[in-house]
Scaffold this motif. Sequence first.
Motif, PDB file in Angstrom:
ATOM      1  N   MET A   1       0.879  -1.379  -0.128  1.00  0.00           N
ATOM      2  CA  MET A   1      -0.130   0.061   0.013  1.00  0.00           C
ATOM      3  C   MET A   1       0.984   1.500  -0.087  1.00  0.00           C
ATOM      4  O   MET A   1       0.302   2.365  -0.329  1.00  0.00           O
ATOM      5  CB  MET A   1      -0.838   0.070   1.062  1.00  0.00           C
ATOM      6  CG  MET A   1      -2.158  -1.092   1.497  1.00  0.00           C
ATOM      7  SD  MET A   1      -3.265  -0.821  -0.113  1.00  0.00           S
ATOM      8  CE  MET A   1      -4.280  -1.998   0.291  1.00  0.00           C
TER       9      MET A   1
ATOM     10  N   LEU B   1      -0.885   2.361  -7.199  1.00  0.00           N
ATOM     11  CA  LEU B   1      -2.385   2.413  -6.910  1.00  0.00           C
ATOM     12  C   LEU B   1      -2.807   3.491  -7.832  1.00  0.00           C
ATOM     13  O   LEU B   1      -4.023   3.867  -7.653  1.00  0.00           O
ATOM     14  CB  LEU B   1      -2.698   2.464  -5.403  1.00  0.00           C
ATOM     15  CG  LEU B   1      -2.197   1.386  -4.553  1.00  0.00           C
ATOM     16  CD1 LEU B   1      -2.391   1.679  -3.247  1.00  0.00           C
ATOM     17  CD2 LEU B   1      -2.851   0.020  -5.059  1.00  0.00           C
TER      18      LEU B   1
ATOM     19  N   ILE C   1      -6.863  -3.149  -9.308  1.00  0.00           N
ATOM     20  CA  ILE C   1      -6.363  -2.583  -8.215  1.00  0.00           C
ATOM     21  C   ILE C   1      -7.525  -2.767  -7.211  1.00  0.00           C
ATOM     22  O   ILE C   1      -7.097  -3.250  -6.079  1.00  0.00           O
ATOM     23  CB  ILE C   1      -6.068  -0.949  -8.302  1.00  0.00           C
ATOM     24  CG1 ILE C   1      -5.080  -0.803  -9.140  1.00  0.00           C
ATOM     25  CG2 ILE C   1      -5.912  -0.341  -7.015  1.00  0.00           C
ATOM     26  CD1 ILE C   1      -4.650   0.773  -9.305  1.00  0.00           C
TER      27      ILE C   1
ATOM     28  N   GLU D   1      -5.965  -5.389  -4.925  1.00  0.00           N
ATOM     29  CA  GLU D   1      -5.441  -4.800  -3.640  1.00  0.00           C
ATOM     30  C   GLU D   1      -5.927  -4.651  -2.481  1.00  0.00           C
ATOM     31  O   GLU D   1      -5.617  -4.416  -1.240  1.00  0.00           O
ATOM     32  CB  GLU D   1      -4.594  -3.536  -4.123  1.00  0.00           C
ATOM     33  CG  GLU D   1      -3.550  -3.670  -5.275  1.00  0.00           C
ATOM     34  CD  GLU D   1      -2.267  -4.314  -4.817  1.00  0.00           C
ATOM     35  OE1 GLU D   1      -1.985  -4.256  -3.500  1.00  0.00           O
ATOM     36  OE2 GLU D   1      -1.691  -4.898  -5.646  1.00  0.00           O
TER      37      GLU D   1
ATOM     38  N   SER E   1      -7.794  -8.550  -0.522  1.00  0.00           N
ATOM     39  CA  SER E   1      -6.713  -8.192   0.437  1.00  0.00           C
ATOM     40  C   SER E   1      -6.753  -9.030   1.918  1.00  0.00           C
ATOM     41  O   SER E   1      -7.793  -9.651   2.181  1.00  0.00           O
ATOM     42  CB  SER E   1      -6.665  -6.852   0.959  1.00  0.00           C
ATOM     43  OG  SER E   1      -5.899  -6.466   2.103  1.00  0.00           O
TER      44      SER E   1
END
Length: 786
Positions: free
Chosen positions: A1, A7, A55, A59, A63
């Motif tokens: 992150m 991102l 994304i 992500e 996650s």
Amino acid sequence: MNAERDLSPLTPGVVRALTDKLYEKRKVAALEIEKLVREFVAQNNTSQIKHVIQILSQEFALSQHPHSRKGGLIGLAACSIALGKDSGLYLKELIEPVLTCFNDADSRLRYYACEALYNIVKVARGSVLPHFNVLFDGLSKLAADPDPNVKSGSELLDRLLKDIVTESNQFDLVSFIPLLRERIYSNNQYARQFIISWILVLESVPDINLLDYLPEILDGLFQILGDNSKEIRKMCEVALGEFLKEIKKNPSSVKFAEMANILVIHCQATEDLIQLTAMCWMREFIQLAGRVMLPYSSGILTAVLPCLSYDDRKKNIKEVANVCNQSLMKLVIPEDDEMDEAKPSMTIPAEPISEESLSKPEAVTTGESQLPHHGSHELDVTLNQPLFFPHSCERIQVTLNLDGIVHVLDCHLSNTSIGMMTRIAVLKWLYHLYIKTPRKMFRHTDSLFPILLRTLSDESDEVILKDLELLAEIASSPAGQTEEGHDPFDGSDVRPGPVELHVPARPGQLSSSSTKGLECSPSTPTMNSYFYKFMINLLKRFSSERKLLETRGAFIIRQLCLLLNAENIFHSMADILLREEDLKFASTMVHTLNTILLTSSELFQLRNQLKDLRTPESRNLFCCLYRSWCHNPVTTVSLCFLTQNYKHAYDLIQKFGDLEVTVDFLTEVDKLVQLIECPIFTYLRLQLLDVKNNPYLIKALYGLLMLLPQSSAFQLLSHRLQCVPNPELMQTTDNTKPSTCFKRTAASNIDYTELLQHFEKVQNKHLEARHQRAGRAEQLDRRVVL
């Protein structure tokens, strides 16, 4: 992150807000994402759109951090809203991560996933149909979710998806059926409710023909019908009811054959509702499909026959089963006896191998059994494509699996625990098959005969009557006439047994060219090869089971005299008893036959025939009966009275002085006196008026009187003889000889001297046998004393 460049185009503020634990902040971030995606849509920048979705998926939604997953879900929903009608281009990327979250351990996260998917589907509408299977799979899991909020959210999504399917005409039913077939076997109540609700929806859509795929899901539906939940059972009943209505409307498009074995299994279920419903379906199938159901007859009978003996607690099942049984029986036609099983072009594919297990009562299964799915060998060998039936289904030629049917019927009849109504139905079936397909049925007669003879010992008179009807049909059917050189009971292959259908050699009746004369009745040659064998084995049955002779013997013989030729029966039995080695049984059997002959209304014509002795056949019958009746002296005298052979009766009574007079002997004389007073011997009593022409009648009656002790029978006969008029008072001016002279002349060719010698010979045998029995008893008593 931390790698913010990875991102982009999401700003650091949006990223932080998406991972925040507060829902409001994540919502603000979602609005920013929606705004960003709208700009990309306006610019037609598909690469950036895909990048944003990737994304959010990789992500965030996937996650390890729970708040990140929540942010990813709301972000994906925002993307879908921003894309609008274009969301269909990215549905795979949008849906997959959301569905993954359906399996999350956190119930709130599962709820958010459900909410996100609702928004995605709501925007995409019909575009989600290509992904219907994965959506259905996910929803089926959420339907059984323990969290009420998740379940509530899944219900909203479910209703939305149902609306979309109902509105669309592009639903891919073919690819959906395998999934439906798999999930329909779930044991979870909520999952079952979910499945049934979808089936009801698909049934209601005009453009979707779920009936074509009913064989795939019918077994599962019947299993759901046994659910503990009343609501689920009701839903399942409705679904099955709708299917049955559709079947009745369009029978030409129904795959009856592929569902026959499924119904057979569930007709044997322990649950009353399942069994009744399956039986109702079976009734409709037999009536709609007609002869197409014949290859499955053995399985159907395995399921239906036991139900016929149900008590009033299962009255509905019993009534429907009875209709099924009657309808199935009507499908068997005479043409089935002529069809060549070796012509595949004349028949639809034969009964599946799977039914072999169904045709055995001991292999009964319940509704919990799993059926093979579509594509399995058992169902595929039945029909490879939909059947199209003409209006008259009965005209379709099929192969009747008679071996399987007879095996089932044999097993049920052999099972002593089977109820009376079932046994009656089995006998009716066998009788029907002998009527409709006699040529094929006689191949099974050798194996059926022993059990049919045992059934004569049944407790129920109705069962015995049906059994006798069947045996009479076997004994009289032209198809049962054994061809020359092909008698199944001739030759060295015959194995002696207690009920072996073996014909003893009869002197003077054996032909060097054929044994047909041996098997036929001595006086009625039209009877087939099995008649004489039936008589032999019936007498063996009486000999081995004396209680049967005492309680049902007269009943059985009287019924046979109604069903077959009475003269034939008496002639053959007398012929067999003539060579009976058990003299005591022979005497008892002759006494029974004589009582029936003299007292039964069924034998009125035979008595009249014997009374006159006008024809060679009647005289032949008299001589045959006489020779066997000699086993019992008193019955021999009664036969002479019946045939008006009074002189010979007197000669016989004269011989009684040489016999051993026992209590049983005197009892039988007593009964004969009672019989003389019965209506049957009215003509004999009237002949006492003609003293001049019937001197031996009076002498014979006086002979009986002299044999009797001072008893009521003595008084009865004495009073009767006192009524005999004085011959001188009875003289008339007309010297014409009475008509009885004609009878005497007609019967003059009977050798009474030889008959009397035969009587003495038989009685000497009885005397020797009694002495032997007495000697053995005395030896036994001595051993006991020692």
